[in-house]
Design a protein around this motif. Structure first.
Motif, short mmCIF file in Angstrom:
data_model
loop_
_atom_site.label_atom_id
_atom_site.label_comp_id
_atom_site.label_asym_id
_atom_site.label_seq_id
_atom_site.Cartn_x
_atom_site.Cartn_y
_atom_site.Cartn_z
N ILE A 86 12.37 12.71 -3.66
CA ILE A 86 12.00 12.95 -2.26
C ILE A 86 12.88 12.07 -1.37
CG2 ILE A 86 10.17 12.80 -0.54
CD1 ILE A 86 8.17 13.19 -2.84
N GLU A 87 13.59 12.70 -0.45
CA GLU A 87 14.50 11.92 0.41
C GLU A 87 13.74 11.13 1.47
OE1 GLU A 87 17.85 14.02 1.95
OE2 GLU A 87 18.14 15.11 0.08
N GLU A 88 12.86 11.80 2.21
CA GLU A 88 12.10 11.14 3.27
C GLU A 88 10.67 10.94 2.79
OE1 GLU A 88 12.55 12.67 7.21
OE2 GLU A 88 14.55 13.42 6.76
N LYS A 89 10.34 9.71 2.45
CA LYS A 89 9.01 9.38 1.92
C LYS A 89 8.49 8.11 2.58
CE LYS A 89 11.49 7.74 -2.10
NZ LYS A 89 11.84 8.02 -3.45
N GLU A 90 8.45 8.14 3.91
CA GLU A 90 8.10 6.95 4.67
C GLU A 90 6.67 6.48 4.39
OE1 GLU A 90 7.88 5.47 9.28
OE2 GLU A 90 9.24 7.09 8.76
N ALA A 91 5.72 7.41 4.28
CA ALA A 91 4.34 7.01 4.01
C ALA A 91 4.24 6.34 2.64
CB ALA A 91 3.41 8.22 4.08
N TYR A 92 4.93 6.90 1.65
CA TYR A 92 4.93 6.32 0.31
C TYR A 92 5.55 4.92 0.34
CZ TYR A 92 6.22 5.56 -4.57
OH TYR A 92 6.39 5.02 -5.82
N GLU A 93 6.68 4.79 1.02
CA GLU A 93 7.35 3.50 1.08
C GLU A 93 6.52 2.47 1.84
OE1 GLU A 93 11.12 4.75 2.67
OE2 GLU A 93 11.91 5.19 0.68
N THR A 94 5.79 2.91 2.85
CA THR A 94 4.90 2.00 3.57
C THR A 94 3.79 1.51 2.65
OG1 THR A 94 5.36 3.10 5.67
CG2 THR A 94 3.37 1.76 5.56
N ALA A 95 3.18 2.44 1.92
CA ALA A 95 2.12 2.06 0.97
C ALA A 95 2.68 1.12 -0.09
CB ALA A 95 1.52 3.31 0.33
N LEU A 96 3.89 1.40 -0.56
CA LEU A 96 4.53 0.57 -1.57
C LEU A 96 4.78 -0.84 -1.02
CD1 LEU A 96 5.56 0.93 -4.46
CD2 LEU A 96 7.78 1.52 -3.53
N PHE A 97 5.15 -0.92 0.25
CA PHE A 97 5.38 -2.20 0.90
C PHE A 97 4.08 -3.00 1.02
CE2 PHE A 97 5.40 -4.75 4.80
CZ PHE A 97 6.46 -5.60 4.55
N ILE A 98 3.00 -2.30 1.39
CA ILE A 98 1.72 -2.96 1.61
C ILE A 98 1.11 -3.45 0.30
CG2 ILE A 98 -0.67 -2.61 2.38
CD1 ILE A 98 0.49 -0.67 4.49
N ASP A 99 1.13 -2.58 -0.73
CA ASP A 99 0.48 -2.94 -1.99
C ASP A 99 1.17 -2.27 -3.18
OD1 ASP A 99 -1.22 -3.74 -4.01
OD2 ASP A 99 -3.05 -3.03 -3.04
N PRO A 100 2.33 -2.80 -3.61
CA PRO A 100 3.09 -2.17 -4.68
C PRO A 100 2.33 -2.09 -6.00
CG PRO A 100 4.03 -4.31 -4.14
CD PRO A 100 2.97 -4.02 -3.12
N GLU A 101 1.52 -3.09 -6.31
CA GLU A 101 0.76 -3.06 -7.57
C GLU A 101 -0.20 -1.88 -7.61
OE1 GLU A 101 -1.07 -6.78 -8.56
OE2 GLU A 101 0.78 -7.89 -8.19
N HIS A 102 -0.81 -1.58 -6.49
CA HIS A 102 -1.76 -0.47 -6.42
C HIS A 102 -1.03 0.87 -6.51
CE1 HIS A 102 -5.42 1.65 -5.47
NE2 HIS A 102 -4.81 2.28 -4.49
N VAL A 103 0.04 1.04 -5.73
CA VAL A 103 0.77 2.30 -5.69
C VAL A 103 1.40 2.62 -7.04
CG1 VAL A 103 2.73 3.49 -4.62
CG2 VAL A 103 1.18 2.12 -3.22
N GLU A 104 1.88 1.63 -7.75
CA GLU A 104 2.54 1.85 -9.04
C GLU A 104 1.57 1.79 -10.22
OE1 GLU A 104 5.59 -1.11 -8.78
OE2 GLU A 104 6.95 0.26 -7.75
N ASN A 105 0.30 1.55 -9.96
CA ASN A 105 -0.71 1.47 -11.02
C ASN A 105 -0.90 2.83 -11.69
OD1 ASN A 105 -3.69 1.84 -11.87
ND2 ASN A 105 -3.40 -0.38 -11.81
N ILE A 106 -0.90 2.83 -13.02
CA ILE A 106 -1.01 4.09 -13.77
C ILE A 106 -2.33 4.80 -13.47
CG2 ILE A 106 -1.27 5.04 -16.10
CD1 ILE A 106 0.86 3.05 -17.02
N GLU A 107 -3.43 4.07 -13.39
CA GLU A 107 -4.72 4.71 -13.10
C GLU A 107 -4.72 5.35 -11.72
OE1 GLU A 107 -7.32 5.32 -15.09
OE2 GLU A 107 -6.12 4.46 -16.70
N PHE A 108 -4.07 4.72 -10.75
CA PHE A 108 -3.98 5.27 -9.41
C PHE A 108 -3.18 6.58 -9.44
CE2 PHE A 108 -1.71 5.40 -5.25
CZ PHE A 108 -2.81 5.58 -4.43
#
Length: 121
Positions: A86-108
Motif C-alpha cells: 500500500i503506497e498511501e497508508k497514513e492511518a496505519y503509519e500513525t497507529a504504528l507511530f503511536i503503538d508499534p507493539e500493538h499494531v505489529e502484535n500477531i493477535e491484533f
C-alpha cells in the motif's frame, strides 16, 4: 452498501507542555467511532444483514473458517505483503507511530484476519 474510505488529514506538528510530538490533529478532535454512529450503521443494514451479523457474533456462522497453523502463517504473511504494497497508508503509519507493539502484535493482526475470514487483502 458501499462504504466511503476516509482519509485523515496530513500530520501536523503538535506542541505539548513537556515535549513535542508528531500526531495528526484528528486524533485529538474526533473519536474513531461513537456508540451512536455504530447504532446508526447497524440500523442501516437490511434485516438479513443484521441476522447474519448476529449469527457471526454468536458463533452460529455456517461459513466459519477452520484455523490451521498453515492458514494462520500464510494469512499473516500475505497480510504483511499487502500492507507493504500500500503506497498511501497514513492511518496505519500513525497507529504504528503511536503503538508499534500493538499494531505489529500477531493477535491484533489475527483479529483482522478472523473478521474477514482470513482474506488478507
Amino acid at each position: 452498501p458501499k462504504q466511503a474510505i476516509l482519509t485523515p488529514p496530513p500530520l501536523q506538528k503538535m506542541d505539548t507542555t513537556d515535549s513535542q510530538t508528531w500526531l495528526p490533529q484528528w486524533v485529538f478532535e474526533r473519536p474513531a467511532f461513537t456508540w451512536k454512529s455504530l447504532e446508526e450503521e447497524r440500523n442501516a443494514l437490511s434485516g438479513q444483514e443484521r441476522e447474519r451479523l448476529e449469527q457471526e457474533k454468536l458463533g452460529g456462522d455456517s461459513h466459519a473458517v477452520v484455523e490451521t497453523p498453515q492458514l494462520i502463517s500464510q494469512s499473516l504473511e500475505l497480510m504483511g505483503q499487502f500492507i507493504e504494497g500500500i503506497e498511501e497508508k497514513e492511518a496505519y503509519e500513525t497507529a504504528l507511530f503511536i503503538d508499534p507493539e500493538h499494531v505489529e502484535n500477531i493477535e491484533f493482526r489475527l483479529a483482522f484476519l478472523r473478521a474477514d475470514r482470513f482474506d488478507a487483502e
